[in-house]
Design a protein around this motif. Structure first.
Motif, PDB file in Angstrom:
ATOM      1  N   MET A 281     -14.009  47.538   8.390  1.00 62.71           N
ATOM      2  CA  MET A 281     -13.648  48.090   9.701  1.00 62.71           C
ATOM      3  C   MET A 281     -13.977  49.573   9.820  1.00 62.71           C
ATOM      4  SD  MET A 281     -12.911  45.393  11.201  1.00 62.71           S
ATOM      5  CE  MET A 281     -12.287  45.890  12.801  1.00 62.71           C
TER       6      MET A 281
ATOM      7  N   ALA B  99     -16.153  51.026  12.875  1.00 62.55           N
ATOM      8  CA  ALA B  99     -15.824  52.254  13.603  1.00 62.55           C
ATOM      9  C   ALA B  99     -17.034  53.179  13.687  1.00 62.55           C
ATOM     10  CB  ALA B  99     -14.659  52.962  12.908  1.00 62.55           C
TER      11      ALA B  99
ATOM     12  N   LEU C 134      -8.692  47.385  13.500  1.00 65.09           N
ATOM     13  CA  LEU C 134      -9.119  48.633  14.127  1.00 65.09           C
ATOM     14  C   LEU C 134      -8.617  48.619  15.563  1.00 65.09           C
ATOM     15  CD1 LEU C 134     -10.904  51.253  13.855  1.00 65.09           C
ATOM     16  CD2 LEU C 134     -12.761  49.894  14.847  1.00 65.09           C
TER      17      LEU C 134
ATOM     18  N   TRP D 155      -7.637  53.794  12.845  1.00 66.10           N
ATOM     19  CA  TRP D 155      -7.590  52.943  11.651  1.00 66.10           C
ATOM     20  C   TRP D 155      -6.534  53.482  10.705  1.00 66.10           C
ATOM     21  CZ3 TRP D 155      -8.720  53.791   6.376  1.00 66.10           C
ATOM     22  CH2 TRP D 155      -8.872  52.628   5.591  1.00 66.10           C
TER      23      TRP D 155
END
Length: 400
Positions: free
Chosen positions: A149, A153, A291, A283
């Protein structure tokens, strides 16, 4: 899914310095390196206590003749072998990183080093120059950057899903050292001892993790910073156990970073929130499979690891190991990074520049910037929390 068929013709012959019996970080390195069969542990210098290190090494299945008393002996003897080690991981106190990295590169080895890479930016640039000269790679173990994740991002920022970035708030603020536990804990004692830890404690130990995620996800460049730091446990002075850092980025974005070991009651509290002109993402490492995505004027969305609506990793070495809904965590993140290191080392040794250029991993440049953060925070805090330029002429281009 993680491509388990993306293996090497032969695993990378690998050694380790430090990280012996009882070391949590040592186990993390070994677990990650051996997870996918891309490395094989064939030599070690685990401990300053030679006999204890040797016993531990043999118990792990390393040949007793390759269980060395010192890293110097390991590098010298392994260099003489046709089947000698090709890479080494360094999991020792900060004060030793530079000398061991330097010796490893001179012995013709790729290096994976704990952070901070060195005490000074000048030393870090020396290692970068030596690695280039020897045609070897340095990886720095920013272990949280292997979470899928985090890569999601990064890709969202790159694709403009948030618009121009305005604010970055990062923190790594646990509470486990809110008292003077180092009196009875040798593993903590060295971290709060300047000769071993260097010029910082929490900034170098955990602040660099949060800072690297900021660098990695946003790809923003810091222009200047202002830092104040405290030693709430007075015996730790001049090393800080709490620090607040304000950041100004090139292009106008701003940010903050809080690093602390005295956030009583907190587990990790490593979080990063990135605010853009259109949307924000957040996060938290205690919930690494999610997320949070917030578009202005819409209900918040929780993006889940392993789902088809996420951007896909085309490198094939840092993606999901199991389907969505199952919890992936710390060890998977580390293993993802070790997979990247392995493929990068292999490509480097083969002279395969095309493959090497497309494999992202925390490189020597990440190590340089982590060291620079520590150096500049000390400069700012020790001069009354004044604003300081992040990069100085000379240091910036590695000429000093």
């Amino acid at each position: 899914m993680f491509n388990e068929e993306s293996h090497l013709k032969q695993p990378i012959r690998w050694g380790m310095v430090g990280g012996g019996r009882g070391s949590q970080i040592g186990y993390s390195h070994r677990n990650a390196a051996l997870r996918d069969g891309l490395f094989t542990l064939v030599a070690s210098a685990f401990d300053l206590n030679a006999q204890r290190g040797r016993d531990f090494s043999i118990n792990l299945g390393v040949d007793e003749n390759r269980s060395y008393a010192t890293y110097q002996e390991m590098f010298a003897q392994e260099k003489l072998r046709e089947d000698g080690i090709q890479a080494v991981s360094i999991a020792t106190p900060n004060s030793t990183h530079f000398e061991i990295c330097k010796a490893a590169l001179e012995a013709g080895l790729h290096v994976i080093c704990e952070k901070p890479l060195t005490f000074t930016v000048s030393e870090a640039y020396q290692l970068k120059a030596l690695a280039h000269q020897k045609n070897k790679l340095i990886g720095v173990m920013y272990g949280y950057s292997g979470f899928p994740m985090i890569h999601q991002a990064r890709e969202m920022v790159r694709r403009g899903d948030l618009g121009d970035i305005r604010v970055v708030n990062a923190q790594f603020a646990h509470g486990f050292h809110n008292e003077e536990y180092e009196k009875n804990d040798p593993s903590l004692k060295w971290r709060v001892t300047p000769a071993a830890s260097g010029p910082t404690y929490v900034i170098g130990d955990i602040g660099t993790h949060a800072y690297f995620l900021c660098e990695m996800i946003t790809e923003l460049e810091v222009e200047s910073l202002c830092c104040m730091r405290q030693s709430f446990i007075e015996s730790r002075a001049p090393l800080e156990d709490n620090a607040h850092i304000m950041l100004k980025f090139k292009g106008g974005a701003v940010g903050t970073l809080w690093a602390s070991a005295v956030n009583a009651g907190s587990m990790h509290q490593q979080k990063i929130r990135i605010v853009g002109e259109k949307a924000s993402i957040e996060w938290w490492d205690e919930f690494p499979n999610q997320l949070r995505y917030e578009i202005q004027g819409e209900a918040p969305r929780i993006l889940e690891r392993g789902m088809s609506y996420l951007y896909q990793d085309d490198q094939g070495v840092s993606c999901n190991r199991i389907g969505g809904g199952h919890a992936e965590g710390y060890f998977e993140s580390w293993a993802n990074l070790y997979a990247r290191f392995a493929h990068a080392f292999d490509a480097s040794d083969k002279g395969d520049k095309v493959t090497l250029e497309r494999i992202w991993f925390p490189s020597v440049d990440a190590g340089i910037e982590g060291t620079r953060l520590c150096e500049k925070c000390v400069e700012s805090a020790d001069n009354g929390a004044q604003w300081v330029n992040y990069k100085d002429e000379g240091i910036n281009n590695g000429t000093s």
